[in-house]
Motif scaffolding. Structure first.
Motif, PDB file in Angstrom:
ATOM      1  N   HIS A 180       7.687  27.683  17.258  1.00 53.56           N
ATOM      2  CA  HIS A 180       8.160  26.975  18.448  1.00 53.56           C
ATOM      3  C   HIS A 180       9.088  27.872  19.260  1.00 53.56           C
ATOM      4  CE1 HIS A 180      11.308  24.094  20.215  1.00 53.56           C
ATOM      5  NE2 HIS A 180      10.249  23.985  20.984  1.00 53.56           N
ATOM      6  N   PRO A 181       8.630  28.349  20.439  1.00 56.09           N
ATOM      7  CA  PRO A 181       9.445  29.249  21.252  1.00 56.09           C
ATOM      8  C   PRO A 181      10.183  28.510  22.371  1.00 56.09           C
ATOM      9  CG  PRO A 181       7.231  29.235  22.115  1.00 56.09           C
ATOM     10  CD  PRO A 181       7.270  28.204  20.985  1.00 56.09           C
ATOM     11  N   GLN A 182      10.961  29.256  23.127  1.00 60.67           N
ATOM     12  CA  GLN A 182      11.434  28.825  24.436  1.00 60.67           C
ATOM     13  C   GLN A 182      10.342  29.123  25.465  1.00 60.67           C
ATOM     14  OE1 GLN A 182      14.833  31.493  24.224  1.00 60.67           O
ATOM     15  NE2 GLN A 182      16.228  29.752  24.477  1.00 60.67           N
ATOM     16  N   PRO A 183      10.495  28.616  26.699  1.00 64.55           N
ATOM     17  CA  PRO A 183       9.548  29.017  27.745  1.00 64.55           C
ATOM     18  C   PRO A 183       9.549  30.528  27.918  1.00 64.55           C
ATOM     19  CG  PRO A 183      10.846  27.142  28.474  1.00 64.55           C
ATOM     20  CD  PRO A 183      11.461  27.602  27.188  1.00 64.55           C
ATOM     21  N   THR A 184       8.392  31.115  27.997  1.00 61.30           N
ATOM     22  CA  THR A 184       8.273  32.564  28.104  1.00 61.30           C
ATOM     23  C   THR A 184       6.900  32.910  28.664  1.00 61.30           C
ATOM     24  OG1 THR A 184       8.424  34.634  26.850  1.00 61.30           O
ATOM     25  CG2 THR A 184       7.427  32.769  25.722  1.00 61.30           C
ATOM     26  N   GLU A 185       6.718  34.127  29.043  1.00 61.55           N
ATOM     27  CA  GLU A 185       5.453  34.613  29.595  1.00 61.55           C
ATOM     28  C   GLU A 185       4.951  35.788  28.773  1.00 61.55           C
ATOM     29  OE1 GLU A 185       3.851  33.175  31.935  1.00 61.55           O
ATOM     30  OE2 GLU A 185       5.385  31.790  32.693  1.00 61.55           O
ATOM     31  N   PRO A 186       3.626  36.032  28.739  1.00 60.40           N
ATOM     32  CA  PRO A 186       2.577  35.179  29.312  1.00 60.40           C
ATOM     33  C   PRO A 186       2.145  34.058  28.375  1.00 60.40           C
ATOM     34  CG  PRO A 186       1.588  37.161  28.430  1.00 60.40           C
ATOM     35  CD  PRO A 186       3.078  37.304  28.220  1.00 60.40           C
ATOM     36  N   GLY A 187       2.409  34.241  27.063  1.00 58.45           N
ATOM     37  CA  GLY A 187       2.054  33.207  26.104  1.00 58.45           C
ATOM     38  C   GLY A 187       3.298  32.522  25.579  1.00 58.45           C
ATOM     39  N   GLY A 188       3.229  32.067  24.346  1.00 56.62           N
ATOM     40  CA  GLY A 188       4.385  31.484  23.676  1.00 56.62           C
ATOM     41  C   GLY A 188       4.555  32.178  22.348  1.00 56.62           C
ATOM     42  N   SER A 189       4.216  31.495  21.257  1.00 56.07           N
ATOM     43  CA  SER A 189       4.269  32.120  19.934  1.00 56.07           C
ATOM     44  C   SER A 189       3.403  33.367  19.871  1.00 56.07           C
ATOM     45  CB  SER A 189       3.823  31.119  18.873  1.00 56.07           C
ATOM     46  OG  SER A 189       2.503  30.653  19.126  1.00 56.07           O
ATOM     47  N   SER A 190       2.349  33.388  20.664  1.00 51.72           N
ATOM     48  CA  SER A 190       1.415  34.523  20.621  1.00 51.72           C
ATOM     49  C   SER A 190       2.055  35.828  21.072  1.00 51.72           C
ATOM     50  CB  SER A 190       0.187  34.227  21.481  1.00 51.72           C
ATOM     51  OG  SER A 190       0.562  34.012  22.839  1.00 51.72           O
ATOM     52  N   ASN A 191       3.139  35.757  21.834  1.00 54.00           N
ATOM     53  CA  ASN A 191       3.783  36.983  22.316  1.00 54.00           C
ATOM     54  C   ASN A 191       4.278  37.870  21.181  1.00 54.00           C
ATOM     55  OD1 ASN A 191       3.362  35.989  24.851  1.00 54.00           O
ATOM     56  ND2 ASN A 191       5.514  35.663  25.355  1.00 54.00           N
ATOM     57  N   TRP A 192       4.643  37.241  20.057  1.00 53.08           N
ATOM     58  CA  TRP A 192       5.214  38.005  18.938  1.00 53.08           C
ATOM     59  C   TRP A 192       4.395  37.898  17.650  1.00 53.08           C
ATOM     60  CZ3 TRP A 192       7.919  34.185  21.618  1.00 53.08           C
ATOM     61  CH2 TRP A 192       8.788  34.664  22.615  1.00 53.08           C
ATOM     62  N   PHE A 193       3.712  36.774  17.450  1.00 56.56           N
ATOM     63  CA  PHE A 193       3.200  36.477  16.110  1.00 56.56           C
ATOM     64  C   PHE A 193       1.687  36.253  16.040  1.00 56.56           C
ATOM     65  CE2 PHE A 193       7.601  34.755  16.287  1.00 56.56           C
ATOM     66  CZ  PHE A 193       8.188  35.631  15.382  1.00 56.56           C
ATOM     67  N   HIS A 194       0.962  36.477  17.130  1.00 54.96           N
ATOM     68  CA  HIS A 194      -0.462  36.126  17.110  1.00 54.96           C
ATOM     69  C   HIS A 194      -1.230  36.862  16.023  1.00 54.96           C
ATOM     70  CE1 HIS A 194      -4.113  34.398  18.765  1.00 54.96           C
ATOM     71  NE2 HIS A 194      -4.692  35.573  18.591  1.00 54.96           N
ATOM     72  N   GLN A 195      -0.850  38.082  15.730  1.00 54.51           N
ATOM     73  CA  GLN A 195      -1.574  38.876  14.731  1.00 54.51           C
ATOM     74  C   GLN A 195      -1.109  38.608  13.305  1.00 54.51           C
ATOM     75  OE1 GLN A 195      -4.221  40.566  15.669  1.00 54.51           O
ATOM     76  NE2 GLN A 195      -3.809  40.079  17.820  1.00 54.51           N
ATOM     77  N   GLU A 196      -0.076  37.808  13.143  1.00 48.76           N
ATOM     78  CA  GLU A 196       0.428  37.519  11.797  1.00 48.76           C
ATOM     79  C   GLU A 196      -0.502  36.538  11.079  1.00 48.76           C
ATOM     80  OE1 GLU A 196       2.851  39.053  10.446  1.00 48.76           O
ATOM     81  OE2 GLU A 196       3.709  40.052  12.207  1.00 48.76           O
ATOM     82  N   ASP A 197      -0.780  36.822   9.823  1.00 44.50           N
ATOM     83  CA  ASP A 197      -1.671  35.947   9.053  1.00 44.50           C
ATOM     84  C   ASP A 197      -1.096  34.544   8.880  1.00 44.50           C
ATOM     85  OD1 ASP A 197      -3.501  38.001   8.779  1.00 44.50           O
ATOM     86  OD2 ASP A 197      -2.785  38.598   6.796  1.00 44.50           O
ATOM     87  N   TRP A 198       0.239  34.434   8.856  1.00 39.67           N
ATOM     88  CA  TRP A 198       0.831  33.116   8.619  1.00 39.67           C
ATOM     89  C   TRP A 198       0.702  32.197   9.819  1.00 39.67           C
ATOM     90  CZ3 TRP A 198       4.631  31.667  11.983  1.00 39.67           C
ATOM     91  CH2 TRP A 198       5.414  32.659  12.583  1.00 39.67           C
ATOM     92  N   LEU A 199       0.515  32.752  11.034  1.00 38.99           N
ATOM     93  CA  LEU A 199       0.427  31.932  12.245  1.00 38.99           C
ATOM     94  C   LEU A 199      -0.999  31.394  12.387  1.00 38.99           C
ATOM     95  CD1 LEU A 199       2.429  31.568  15.018  1.00 38.99           C
ATOM     96  CD2 LEU A 199       0.261  32.383  15.933  1.00 38.99           C
TER      97      LEU A 199
END
Length: 457
Positions: free
Chosen positions: A216-235
């Motif tokens: 659960h992120p704050q508002p951000t661009e261009p994505g949300g959680s995907s900005n930092w964690f999309h490649q993580e297996d746990w996400l």
């Protein structure tokens, strides 16, 4: 190196009597990696309420009142925080208990977490999944609000993740939401802290009862959680916070995540709350209205989201007259449960579940109008085979549709009212043409409509 008490604290799991309304959980991801199913493989449309302070501010009787109401309104997920936002470490819960027994915040308080256990079990009996945030983000760092204190390092985050993950590993109505309204700061250890907390939970998972996890992120661009964690297996799926200003093009964030590899479901986990000051400026802009909330919800889902979260400004904080309100709630939480959109979310869920669920895709090529990305933006979705399409008009009006992609030689239409869930026939057949003109039953702010188009042969 210091050993943290919650690594070794033995906490008995509390088992509750199974209910007649047994959840077919935990939630799973469909093989197309876009949407959710229950454990039996049936469609699961995420329809969540935001109740961050549920475990902290409500006693069991109040929690029962809250859950009964949300279940009756069609919600199937409630998002809540274990170490809560509003001074969750130092202000006791409704029973007078704090989450830790020691000033170093390393020894969990069994009485506090028994209360959490009981509410999670109450939710299961009502057919509700809990989207559980282990902690609010101000326990990692403060960013303009929140009182902390900041207690999590990577090592402590991993240890707490192991402890809380083990405690709830067998719950079938649980989804993990790492984070808590804080974006990782560039050049900091924040990403590592959240990754370590997720790793701690993941290592306790029961393979036969795998619980999904997001951030659960704050508002951000261009994505949300995907900005930092999309490649993580746990996400397992992505989550956005699209913020508390109206008329933001929230559908762009959903579209961003759908374009990523690997494919993962995405949804808006914190849109604008009902009865929230617009852009935090009630004096000049007033409070959000039902049409603002519905527009965001339909935009997101028609853009391909796996579901949608809702929030009420008084309910997320469980505001009451004996508490200090945050950002001007208008009335107590128990008087805010029956706001307009809270009773309308079921219409969106019912609409989406009335059509083939797993084959649904966004398709803006159905809109032949030249559009501006403002509050009048018309959005469209259909199934891959073209047997149906749905078009959302935020304020009604006239539109041009390109229906050539739809299958069959005959097309029929009907209008669906997002305010009431009532539908009625369009009254004429539709041509498979590049420019089909259609006028909604009513026009203007608050007159949003969905046009449903079906192939009849």
């Amino acid at each position: 190196m210091k050993t943290y008490a919650f690594l070794f604290l033995i906490v008995p799991l509390v088992f509750f009597e199974a209910s007649a309304q047994q959840i077919a959980g935990p939630i799973r991801i469909h093989e197309n990696q876009r949407y959710f199913t229950d454990a039996a493989g049936q469609p699961f449309f995420w329809m969540a309420d935001t109740a961050w302070e549920l475990f902290h501010r409500l006693d069991l009787k109040e929690a029962e009142t809250y859950l009964d109401k949300r279940a009756s309104q069609g919600f199937n997920v409630v998002q809540a925080v274990a170490l809560a936002e509003i001074d969750g470490l130092n202000t006791p819960n409704a029973n007078g208990d704090k989450p830790f027994l020691d000033p170093s915040f390393t020894t969990p308080n069994e009485r506090y977490f028994e209360h959490v256990d009981q509410i999670i079990a109450m939710a299961e009996k009502r057919g509700i999944h809990i989207g559980l945030l282990p902690t609010w983000g101000d326990k990692l760092f403060k960013a303009g609000w929140g009182v902390g204190p900041e207690i999590f390092t990577p090592e402590k985050a991993f240890a707490f993740g192991q402890w809380i993950g083990k405690r709830y590993a067998d719950r079938k109505n649980l989804v993990w939401i790492i984070g808590g309204d804080r974006n990782p700061r560039e050049g900091s250890k924040d990403v590592k802290v959240w990754n370590e907390m997720a790793r701690g939970i993941t290592e306790t998972q029961n393979p036969a009862n795998k619980q999904l996890m997001t951030f659960h992120p704050q508002p951000t661009e261009p994505g949300g959680s995907s900005n930092w964690f999309h490649q993580e297996d746990w996400l397992d799926f992505n989550m956005h916070q699209t913020g508390h200003c109206p008329n933001q093009p929230t559908y762009q964030k959903i579209a961003h995540d759908r374009s990523l590899t690997p494919t993962k479901p995405t949804l808006d986990g914190e849109p604008m709350y009902e009865e929230h000051p617009k852009c935090f400026n009630a004096k000049e802009l007033g409070y959000s209205e039902a049409v603002d909330i519905r527009r965001i919800m339909y935009w997101n889902v028609f853009a391909g989201a796996a579901g949608q979260s809702y929030g009420c400004h008084a309910v997320w904080q469980m505001y009451d007259l004996d508490k200090e309100g945050i950002n001007g709630p208008l009335k107590p939480w128990h008087r805010s449960l029956d706001l307009e959109v809270a009773n309308q979310v079921k219409h969106l869920k019912n609409l989406i579940l009335s059509k083939p669920f797993f084959d649904r895709i966004p398709d803006q090529s159905l809109i032949a109008n030249t559009q501006k990305e403002d509050e009048m933006y018309i959005s469209a979705t259909r199934d891959i085979a073209g047997t149906f399409a749905m078009v959302y008009l935020p304020a009604g009006g006239e539109m041009l549709l390109n229906l050539e992609k739809l299958s069959g030689s005959k097309l029929s239409g009907s209008w669906y009212d997002p305010r009431t869930g009532v539908s009625f026939p369009l009254g004429r057949d539709l041509a498979k043409s590049k420019a089909v003109s259609i006028q909604s039953p009513s026009t203007g702010r608050g007159n949003d409509w969905v046009l449903i188009i079906d192939s009849t042969d």
